[in-house]
Design a protein around this motif. Sequence first.
Motif, PDB file in Angstrom:
ATOM      1  N   PHE A 230       0.805  -1.215   0.000  1.00  0.00           N
ATOM      2  CA  PHE A 230       0.000   0.000   0.000  1.00  0.00           C
ATOM      3  C   PHE A 230       0.845   1.276   0.000  1.00  0.00           C
ATOM      4  CE2 PHE A 230      -1.966   3.365   2.620  1.00  0.00           C
ATOM      5  CZ  PHE A 230      -2.949   3.755   1.727  1.00  0.00           C
TER       6      PHE A 230
ATOM      7  N   ILE B   2      -4.851  -3.924   4.100  1.00  0.00           N
ATOM      8  CA  ILE B   2      -4.866  -3.079   2.909  1.00  0.00           C
ATOM      9  C   ILE B   2      -3.625  -3.339   2.047  1.00  0.00           C
ATOM     10  CG2 ILE B   2      -3.740  -1.063   3.945  1.00  0.00           C
ATOM     11  CD1 ILE B   2      -5.889   0.618   2.435  1.00  0.00           C
TER      12      ILE B   2
ATOM     13  N   THR C 156      -3.736  -4.593  -1.911  1.00  0.00           N
ATOM     14  CA  THR C 156      -3.005  -3.899  -2.965  1.00  0.00           C
ATOM     15  C   THR C 156      -2.116  -4.865  -3.743  1.00  0.00           C
ATOM     16  OG1 THR C 156      -2.972  -1.918  -1.569  1.00  0.00           O
ATOM     17  CG2 THR C 156      -1.500  -1.938  -3.449  1.00  0.00           C
TER      18      THR C 156
ATOM     19  N   LEU D  63      -9.429   2.068  -2.692  1.00  0.00           N
ATOM     20  CA  LEU D  63      -9.073   1.356  -1.477  1.00  0.00           C
ATOM     21  C   LEU D  63      -9.782   1.979  -0.283  1.00  0.00           C
ATOM     22  CD1 LEU D  63      -5.257   0.905  -2.104  1.00  0.00           C
ATOM     23  CD2 LEU D  63      -7.029  -0.833  -2.291  1.00  0.00           C
TER      24      LEU D  63
END
Length: 330
Positions: A116, A287, A291, A322
């Motif tokens: 990320f 996250i 990604t 996101l």
Amino acid sequence: MGGRIANLAGRAGHDVVLAGRSRDRLAVEAVRLKVPWRSADPRNPAGLDAMLAHVDVVVNTAGPFSNTAPGIMRACIRNGCHYVDLSNESNTFQDAWSLDDDARAAGASIVPGAGFGTVAAEALAAHVLGRIRHADSVTLVRTSGGGPGTPGVKATVRELLARPGAGMRHGQWITRGHRLSFCELPEGARAIVPVALGDAFAIARATGIPNVAAYASTTINMGWAKILIPTARVLGRAARVLPGPITRHRSQADCMSEADTRLWLRASNPPGDTATSCLYGETGSGIAAETALRAAQALLLQAPPGTYTAGQLLGHARISQLPGTHIVDF
């Protein structure tokens, strides 16, 4: 992190194989996820070649990436499969671009920095550069809410911060040393220290901006910072000092969230015009895993041979998709 990405990939319908160095840990995790596993030492080319048989995309989550990425990237090129990692180490990016011709010849894609953080830095740079004409310089300051982190993340941070800072100057990657600076950030005045982040290399490659510097901020008093941080970096203990927790500045309360990552970026041009924005986003393995999975899925659909930044592969606009991420202009 590898287990989380494997779980997400399996739920998305992909065939998944766990891979790594520790046979015992792999076996336990593979049973939990109900997937096959393979083991190899990243320094053993023959073992890596066997591990990559019939593999389309490798997602490397094992840091420090300066230890694991060189061997795995080259093995991917030898075996014609694509490579993604979560690195933010500038030397990994430089090594990846040195392999661009080999990757193109093999029809393989090499994409470092698909976690990320680097994707967010690229997206923020693209946003800010859209607000100013003829920019030739970018300054990035990264802060983090801290947190326990995985052993691999801790090792990567220690390695990054124990080294001198580095960045792009006139299109060349140069060492910037340990010299501290002072910056007025939205959360208040902070001491900042140069770091050799892959962020800076990725921004320069993706945008063509010739001057890109990356820093990490700390809440330590400037006077103490001048003493403690250089000493800690030399001793390889910088991760215990920097980055520190961030205290919200009340006048900026509407702009600040409980986000864990804050990227402050300023672009400037020769006449002296500037544009500044901050990206706030939730960090953590969730996250970052999402990604990385998006990058791997993009390569499964259409893989451009050669070395690319994650932002070039995914498109900077996709960062807005996101969860928990937003940009504030100043």
